[in-house]
Write a protein that holds these residues in place. Structure first.
Motif, PDB file in Angstrom:
ATOM      1  N   GLY A  10     -12.648  -4.398   2.954  1.00  0.00           N
ATOM      2  CA  GLY A  10     -11.773  -3.309   3.355  1.00  0.00           C
ATOM      3  C   GLY A  10     -10.455  -3.808   3.922  1.00  0.00           C
ATOM      4  O   GLY A  10     -10.108  -4.974   3.826  1.00  0.00           O
ATOM      5  N   LEU A  11      -9.710  -2.895   4.511  1.00  0.00           N
ATOM      6  CA  LEU A  11      -8.417  -3.243   5.090  1.00  0.00           C
ATOM      7  C   LEU A  11      -8.595  -3.876   6.462  1.00  0.00           C
ATOM      8  O   LEU A  11      -9.445  -3.460   7.230  1.00  0.00           O
ATOM      9  CB  LEU A  11      -7.549  -1.991   5.233  1.00  0.00           C
ATOM     10  CG  LEU A  11      -7.146  -1.315   3.931  1.00  0.00           C
ATOM     11  CD1 LEU A  11      -6.367  -0.037   4.233  1.00  0.00           C
ATOM     12  CD2 LEU A  11      -6.356  -2.237   3.052  1.00  0.00           C
ATOM     13  N   TRP A  12      -7.788  -4.862   6.767  1.00  0.00           N
ATOM     14  CA  TRP A  12      -7.810  -5.522   8.062  1.00  0.00           C
ATOM     15  C   TRP A  12      -6.427  -6.094   8.316  1.00  0.00           C
ATOM     16  O   TRP A  12      -5.713  -6.452   7.391  1.00  0.00           O
ATOM     17  CB  TRP A  12      -8.890  -6.595   8.144  1.00  0.00           C
ATOM     18  CG  TRP A  12      -8.991  -7.483   6.946  1.00  0.00           C
ATOM     19  CD1 TRP A  12      -9.801  -7.296   5.872  1.00  0.00           C
ATOM     20  CD2 TRP A  12      -8.261  -8.690   6.686  1.00  0.00           C
ATOM     21  NE1 TRP A  12      -9.628  -8.308   4.959  1.00  0.00           N
ATOM     22  CE2 TRP A  12      -8.687  -9.179   5.434  1.00  0.00           C
ATOM     23  CE3 TRP A  12      -7.296  -9.401   7.376  1.00  0.00           C
ATOM     24  CZ2 TRP A  12      -8.178 -10.337   4.860  1.00  0.00           C
ATOM     25  CZ3 TRP A  12      -6.786 -10.563   6.799  1.00  0.00           C
ATOM     26  CH2 TRP A  12      -7.229 -11.021   5.575  1.00  0.00           C
ATOM     27  N   CYS A  49      -3.334   6.599  -0.401  1.00  0.00           N
ATOM     28  CA  CYS A  49      -4.789   6.571  -0.523  1.00  0.00           C
ATOM     29  C   CYS A  49      -5.285   8.004  -0.657  1.00  0.00           C
ATOM     30  O   CYS A  49      -4.619   8.950  -0.242  1.00  0.00           O
ATOM     31  CB  CYS A  49      -5.435   5.855   0.657  1.00  0.00           C
ATOM     32  SG  CYS A  49      -5.132   6.620   2.242  1.00  0.00           S
ATOM     33  N   LEU A  94      -7.272   3.262  -3.020  1.00  0.00           N
ATOM     34  CA  LEU A  94      -5.957   2.822  -2.569  1.00  0.00           C
ATOM     35  C   LEU A  94      -4.982   2.776  -3.736  1.00  0.00           C
ATOM     36  O   LEU A  94      -5.340   2.360  -4.835  1.00  0.00           O
ATOM     37  CB  LEU A  94      -6.055   1.426  -1.933  1.00  0.00           C
ATOM     38  CG  LEU A  94      -7.057   1.283  -0.790  1.00  0.00           C
ATOM     39  CD1 LEU A  94      -7.081  -0.151  -0.297  1.00  0.00           C
ATOM     40  CD2 LEU A  94      -6.737   2.240   0.334  1.00  0.00           C
ATOM     41  N   LEU A 108       0.858  -1.182   0.000  1.00  0.00           N
ATOM     42  CA  LEU A 108       0.000   0.000   0.000  1.00  0.00           C
ATOM     43  C   LEU A 108       0.893   1.230   0.000  1.00  0.00           C
ATOM     44  O   LEU A 108       1.694   1.426   0.915  1.00  0.00           O
ATOM     45  CB  LEU A 108      -0.914  -0.014   1.230  1.00  0.00           C
ATOM     46  CG  LEU A 108      -1.888   1.136   1.396  1.00  0.00           C
ATOM     47  CD1 LEU A 108      -2.855   1.208   0.223  1.00  0.00           C
ATOM     48  CD2 LEU A 108      -2.647   1.000   2.692  1.00  0.00           C
TER      49      LEU A 108
END
Length: 84
Positions: A63-65, A21, A44, A18
């Motif tokens: 989503g992000l985790w 964003c 992203l 990543l």
């Protein structure tokens, strides 16, 4: 189906770095054909995308985790060069 395999929701098939964003300004057109034109959504930016040879069942979240230690270990078995 991906790569000829039927996968369950939440399966990890790739890993990526990543790098950033952002949000599109309200009323602007989507930044890419893949972007969802809804206010407040984050886009992203990623690099270094690497496909996993064998999909790994994940937690099934959107989503992000944060990945579990077990998931990280399974990814590193397939992509040992990711170790830092």
């Amino acid at each position: 189906m991906i790569r000829g395999r039927e996968l369950t929701t939440g399966t990890v098939i790739d890993v990526a770095r990543l790098t950033g964003c952002y949000q599109d300004p309200d009323g602007s057109p989507p930044c890419t054909q893949w972007a969802q034109p809804q206010p407040g959504l984050w886009h992203l930016e990623v690099s270094d995308v690497q496909a996993l040879a064998l999909p790994i069942p994940g937690r099934g979240q959107l989503g992000l985790w944060p990945p579990s230690e077990d998931l990280v270990a399974q990814v590193l078995q397939q992509l040992p060069d990711l170790r830092q």
